[in-house]
Design an enzyme around this catalytic site. Structure first.
Site, PDB file in Angstrom:
ATOM      1  N   LYS A  13      32.081  47.304  31.250  1.00  0.00           N
ATOM      2  CA  LYS A  13      31.209  48.314  31.863  1.00  0.00           C
ATOM      3  C   LYS A  13      29.732  47.918  31.775  1.00  0.00           C
ATOM      4  CE  LYS A  13      32.491  51.648  29.073  1.00  0.00           C
ATOM      5  NZ  LYS A  13      33.382  50.940  28.153  1.00  0.00           N
ATOM      6  N   ARG A  85      31.666  60.310  26.279  1.00  0.00           N
ATOM      7  CA  ARG A  85      32.842  59.749  25.617  1.00  0.00           C
ATOM      8  C   ARG A  85      33.740  60.821  25.010  1.00  0.00           C
ATOM      9  NH1 ARG A  85      30.377  54.376  24.346  1.00  0.00           N
ATOM     10  NH2 ARG A  85      31.934  53.008  23.427  1.00  0.00           N
ATOM     11  N   ARG A 124      34.153  38.149  21.611  1.00  0.00           N
ATOM     12  CA  ARG A 124      32.842  38.382  22.232  1.00  0.00           C
ATOM     13  C   ARG A 124      31.678  37.927  21.327  1.00  0.00           C
ATOM     14  NH1 ARG A 124      31.574  44.256  24.716  1.00  0.00           N
ATOM     15  NH2 ARG A 124      31.557  44.968  22.575  1.00  0.00           N
ATOM     16  N   ARG A 157      29.027  41.256  17.278  1.00  0.00           N
ATOM     17  CA  ARG A 157      28.741  42.609  16.822  1.00  0.00           C
ATOM     18  C   ARG A 157      29.642  42.966  15.650  1.00  0.00           C
ATOM     19  NH1 ARG A 157      28.711  46.236  22.268  1.00  0.00           N
ATOM     20  NH2 ARG A 157      29.820  47.621  20.861  1.00  0.00           N
ATOM     21  N   ARG A 168      38.371  51.346  17.433  1.00  0.00           N
ATOM     22  CA  ARG A 168      37.701  51.760  18.674  1.00  0.00           C
ATOM     23  C   ARG A 168      38.711  52.043  19.777  1.00  0.00           C
ATOM     24  NH1 ARG A 168      33.906  46.929  19.512  1.00  0.00           N
ATOM     25  NH2 ARG A 168      33.099  47.991  21.346  1.00  0.00           N
TER      26      ARG A 168
HETATM   27  P1  AMP Z   1      29.384  50.584  23.167  1.00  0.00           P
HETATM   28  O1  AMP Z   1      28.312  49.558  23.174  1.00  0.00           O
HETATM   29  O2  AMP Z   1      29.307  51.504  24.361  1.00  0.00           O
HETATM   30  O3  AMP Z   1      30.760  49.994  22.980  1.00  0.00           O
HETATM   31  O4  AMP Z   1      29.118  51.522  21.902  1.00  0.00           O
HETATM   32  C1  AMP Z   1      29.146  51.002  20.591  1.00  0.00           C
HETATM   33  C2  AMP Z   1      29.329  52.123  19.594  1.00  0.00           C
HETATM   34  O5  AMP Z   1      28.245  53.053  19.688  1.00  0.00           O
HETATM   35  C3  AMP Z   1      30.573  52.972  19.781  1.00  0.00           C
HETATM   36  O6  AMP Z   1      31.731  52.393  19.190  1.00  0.00           O
HETATM   37  C4  AMP Z   1      30.164  54.268  19.087  1.00  0.00           C
HETATM   38  O7  AMP Z   1      30.197  54.129  17.678  1.00  0.00           O
HETATM   39  C5  AMP Z   1      28.694  54.385  19.490  1.00  0.00           C
HETATM   40  N1  AMP Z   1      28.543  55.126  20.754  1.00  0.00           N
HETATM   41  C6  AMP Z   1      28.065  54.652  21.951  1.00  0.00           C
HETATM   42  N2  AMP Z   1      28.060  55.603  22.879  1.00  0.00           N
HETATM   43  C7  AMP Z   1      28.550  56.719  22.295  1.00  0.00           C
HETATM   44  C8  AMP Z   1      28.826  58.046  22.758  1.00  0.00           C
HETATM   45  N3  AMP Z   1      28.596  58.416  24.024  1.00  0.00           N
HETATM   46  N4  AMP Z   1      29.340  58.928  21.859  1.00  0.00           N
HETATM   47  C9  AMP Z   1      29.574  58.589  20.578  1.00  0.00           C
HETATM   48  N5  AMP Z   1      29.362  57.356  20.083  1.00  0.00           N
HETATM   49  C10 AMP Z   1      28.854  56.422  20.929  1.00  0.00           C
END
Ligand code: AMP
Length: 210
Positions: A13, A85, A124, A157, A168
């Site tokens: 995404k 989310r 990654r 990461r 996740r």
């Molecule tokens: P991402 O880069 O979108 O995979 O986000 C990395 C991490 O940030 C996720 O695993 C969550 O811990 C946190 N996170 C990102 N966006 C959200 C959201 N909308 N709601 C809750 N946690 C989030």
């Protein structure tokens, strides 16, 4: 247009959102990127969020909603990546957009099988200098740990470690998959096959938001 990109972690995404934002001249809002900026800035919000993120859990709704609300106030065109989310976040988004006199126009669901996601996430890596993306198993750099483009150091990461990846994916099934059903009821969802070359997937995404 207000577009939501929905899908499991590792579906691509972020990469596609950045490209679509450029192509359509829309703002790209990634809550994951916003949180990582808070973590590296050492802010209170960042310190709180880091514990959840490193484990692979979601950061509490009130924190996320508080963080993003200011960016939705004027109702201008936006690509939302990684938000909403949870159902509570989707409801808060609807409310904020209604107040701004607008609404969600399109939700694009990125479909990828779990096995492929684990492969993508655990391999990654990103250059800490120029942010170029790599995959250590499918698209490795020429010299291990070093960016081909700028010579910077590659970093993974913390939440791409195997335990956090499993968590996740589980959290996605439990808390984020219901958001897809929430939007399906509105008839705004278009599903795309998110497996393939970057250009191919981008073509499908561009067609889905037309
Ligand atoms: P991402 O880069 O979108 O995979 O986000 C990395 C991490 O940030 C996720 O695993 C969550 O811990 C946190 N996170 C990102 N966006 C959200 C959201 N909308 N709601 C809750 N946690 C989030």
């Amino acid at each position: 247009m207000r577009i939501i990109l929905l899908g499991p972690p590792g579906a691509g995404k972020g990469t596609q959102a950045a490209r679509l934002a450029q192509g359509q001249k829309l703002a790209h809002i990634s809550t994951g990127d916003m949180l990582r900026a808070e973590v590296s800035g050492g802010t209170e919000l960042g310190k709180l969020a880091k514990n959840y993120m490193d484990r692979g859990d979601l950061v509490p709704d009130e924190v996320i909603i508080g963080m993003i609300q200011g960016r939705l106030k004027d109702g201008s065109g936006v690509i939302l990546d990684g938000f909403p989310r949870t159902i509570a976040q989707a409801q808060a988004l609807d409310k904020a957009l209604t107040v701004a006199g607008t609404r969600v126009d399109r939700v694009v669901y990125f479909k990828v099988e779990n096995e492929e996601l684990v492969k993508r996430l655990s391999g990654r890596a990103t250059c800490s200098g120029c942010q170029s993306p790599y995959n250590l198993s499918t698209a490795p750099p020429k010299k291990p740990g070093v960016c081909d483009r700028c010579g910077g150091k590659l970093a993974q990461r913390p939440d791409d470690q195997p335990d956090a990846v499993r968590r996740r994916l589980m959290v996605y099934e439990e808390q984020t998959a219901p958001v897809l059903d929430y939007y399906r009821k509105t008839g705004k969802v278009k599903e795309i096959n998110a497996v393939g070359a970057l250009d191919e997937v981008y073509g499908r995404l561009a067609a889905a938001v037309k």
